[in-house]
Motif scaffolding. Structure first.
Motif, PDB file in Angstrom:
ATOM      1  N   ALA A   1       0.761  -1.042  -0.181  1.00  0.00           N
ATOM      2  CA  ALA A   1       0.077   0.015  -0.046  1.00  0.00           C
ATOM      3  C   ALA A   1       0.757   1.278   0.272  1.00  0.00           C
ATOM      4  O   ALA A   1       2.012   1.334   0.182  1.00  0.00           O
ATOM      5  N   PRO A  17      -1.404  -4.935   2.350  1.00  0.00           N
ATOM      6  CA  PRO A  17      -2.802  -5.150   2.581  1.00  0.00           C
ATOM      7  C   PRO A  17      -3.228  -6.416   2.811  1.00  0.00           C
ATOM      8  O   PRO A  17      -2.715  -7.378   2.362  1.00  0.00           O
ATOM      9  N   GLU A  59      -9.305  -5.650   3.135  1.00  0.00           N
ATOM     10  CA  GLU A  59      -9.206  -4.341   3.035  1.00  0.00           C
ATOM     11  C   GLU A  59      -9.464  -3.758   1.546  1.00  0.00           C
ATOM     12  O   GLU A  59      -9.322  -4.619   0.754  1.00  0.00           O
ATOM     13  N   PRO A  60      -9.889  -2.496   1.645  1.00  0.00           N
ATOM     14  CA  PRO A  60      -9.960  -2.037   0.161  1.00  0.00           C
ATOM     15  C   PRO A  60      -8.852  -2.116  -0.736  1.00  0.00           C
ATOM     16  O   PRO A  60      -9.191  -2.502  -1.819  1.00  0.00           O
ATOM     17  N   ASP A  61      -7.841  -2.061  -0.453  1.00  0.00           N
ATOM     18  CA  ASP A  61      -6.477  -2.010  -1.290  1.00  0.00           C
ATOM     19  C   ASP A  61      -5.790  -3.378  -1.434  1.00  0.00           C
ATOM     20  O   ASP A  61      -4.790  -3.691  -2.021  1.00  0.00           O
ATOM     21  N   SER A 112      -4.931  -6.894  -2.805  1.00  0.00           N
ATOM     22  CA  SER A 112      -4.941  -7.660  -4.070  1.00  0.00           C
ATOM     23  C   SER A 112      -4.449  -8.959  -3.949  1.00  0.00           C
ATOM     24  O   SER A 112      -3.229  -9.110  -3.182  1.00  0.00           O
ATOM     25  N   THR A 170       3.587   7.631  -4.740  1.00  0.00           N
ATOM     26  CA  THR A 170       2.756   7.761  -3.372  1.00  0.00           C
ATOM     27  C   THR A 170       3.391   9.172  -2.817  1.00  0.00           C
ATOM     28  O   THR A 170       4.425   9.829  -3.402  1.00  0.00           O
TER      29      THR A 170
END
Length: 330
Positions: free
Chosen positions: A162, A168, A172-174, A176, A246
């Protein structure tokens, strides 16, 4: 003279490829006589290279201990370039400071005396400038492993961390699953390392920040190399807004919507910025600086209308700069 110089380079390369060379084999490989070979060996000795004569039935010629990296026929400018390059090596890779120092020492040892003096004269200290927008350092082992996979054309499997450096977790949303990609090229830009890779699952090219890659074990699985997505690979990376960037760790961080396409903003935004595509004509850019006025000044360099300025401190800084410029224009 050109043929002689070329022959000396070939001779130096051969000496470094084997511990001991019989004279007749060297002469045969070089296509010359043993007499000419002796003259060439003397020429190398005159240049400061330690050529040893080995006695006995299995004897011949050998490159001494101070000459293990041939050919190294450096002129004065090249010696200075090597010394400067090593002492100013990118600091984006962690754990290589000692290796850089040892490499500089090793190369100096095989330089002829007068070139060693040139390199010693170039002792310098590199200081990071605040405008360099430092990125998180990358482990040298990661650089080696990715470079190895690129060279051998082996698939890479990794977790993509992340933005805050965490891995992650499921749910969690992020999150994969591990990515499985075909690595093709490494690009360094603005103190950051990028991997250009083909993602078979999406059948598309992608750019990954190397400092966000957490490698799994090497796969050893080969893939067929593909034509790169663009002839100008540097331009491709610089104009790609979706490259895993980032925000840099600044004390002030703000964002605006800018009336420019994302690929234009991505090309000219300073390192440590994040660009989001909104439409063909608008994008959101997030960037930082040591002051709110610094961010406002950077935004002004794009010479484009901005809206949705966040946070309020950045709005105030824009207002203050506008007043100063208005007063200066009178």
């Amino acid at each position: 003279m050109a043929r002689t110089s070329s022959r000396l380079l070939d001779l130096l390369s051969l000496l470094g490829a084997r511990a001991i060379w019989p004279s007749h084999e060297l002469a045969e490989r070089l296509g010359t006589s043993t007499r000419t070979l002796r003259r060439d060996l003397d020429s190398l000795r005159d240049l400061g290279y330690p050529i040893r004569t080995v006695k006995g039935p299995s004897g011949g010629y050998a490159l001494g201990a101070a000459g293990k990296l041939p050919p190294l026929l450096l002129d004065d400018d090249q010696a200075i370039a090597v010394a400067v390059a090593l002492q100013t090596a990118p600091t984006s890779v962690s754990g290589i400071d000692e290796a850089v120092a040892r490499a500089l020492t090793s190369i100096k040892q095989i330089m002829p005396a007068h070139l060693r003096a040139e390199a010693d004269a170039m002792h310098l200290t590199a200081i990071r400038n605040s405008w360099e927008f430092p990125a998180p350092p990358i482990a040298a082992s990661t650089v080696r492993a990715v470079g190895y996979a690129i060279r051998l054309a082996h698939l890479l499997v990794f977790d993509y961390l992340a933005a805050d450096g965490r891995r992650p977790q499921p749910g969690e949303p992020d999150f994969s699953p591990p990515l499985r990609v075909e690595p093709h090229h490494l690009v360094t830009w603005a103190g950051r390392w990028y991997l250009v890779a083909y993602h078979p699952a999406t059948e598309d090219w992608a750019i990954y920040r190397l400092d966000r890659i957490h490698l799994h074990q090497p796969t050893g699985t080969p893939f067929q190399r593909r034509e790169l997505p663009h002839r100008d690979l540097a331009g491709y990376v610089m104009t790609s807004y979706d490259r895993g960037d980032t925000p840099a760790q600044w004390q002030c961080l703000g964002s605006v919507v800018m009336a420019l396409p994302a690929h234009v903003v991505a090309r000219w935004a300073p390192g440590g910025s994040v660009v989001e595509h909104l439409s063909d004509t608008h994008s959101r850019v997030t960037l930082g600086a040591w002051s709110w006025a610094g961010i406002a000044g950077l935004l002004a360099t794009f010479d484009a209308p901005i809206t949705d300025v966040q946070p309020v401190e950045l709005k105030d800084a824009c207002r203050t700069l506008a007043q100063r410029y208005r007063a200066a224009s009178r």
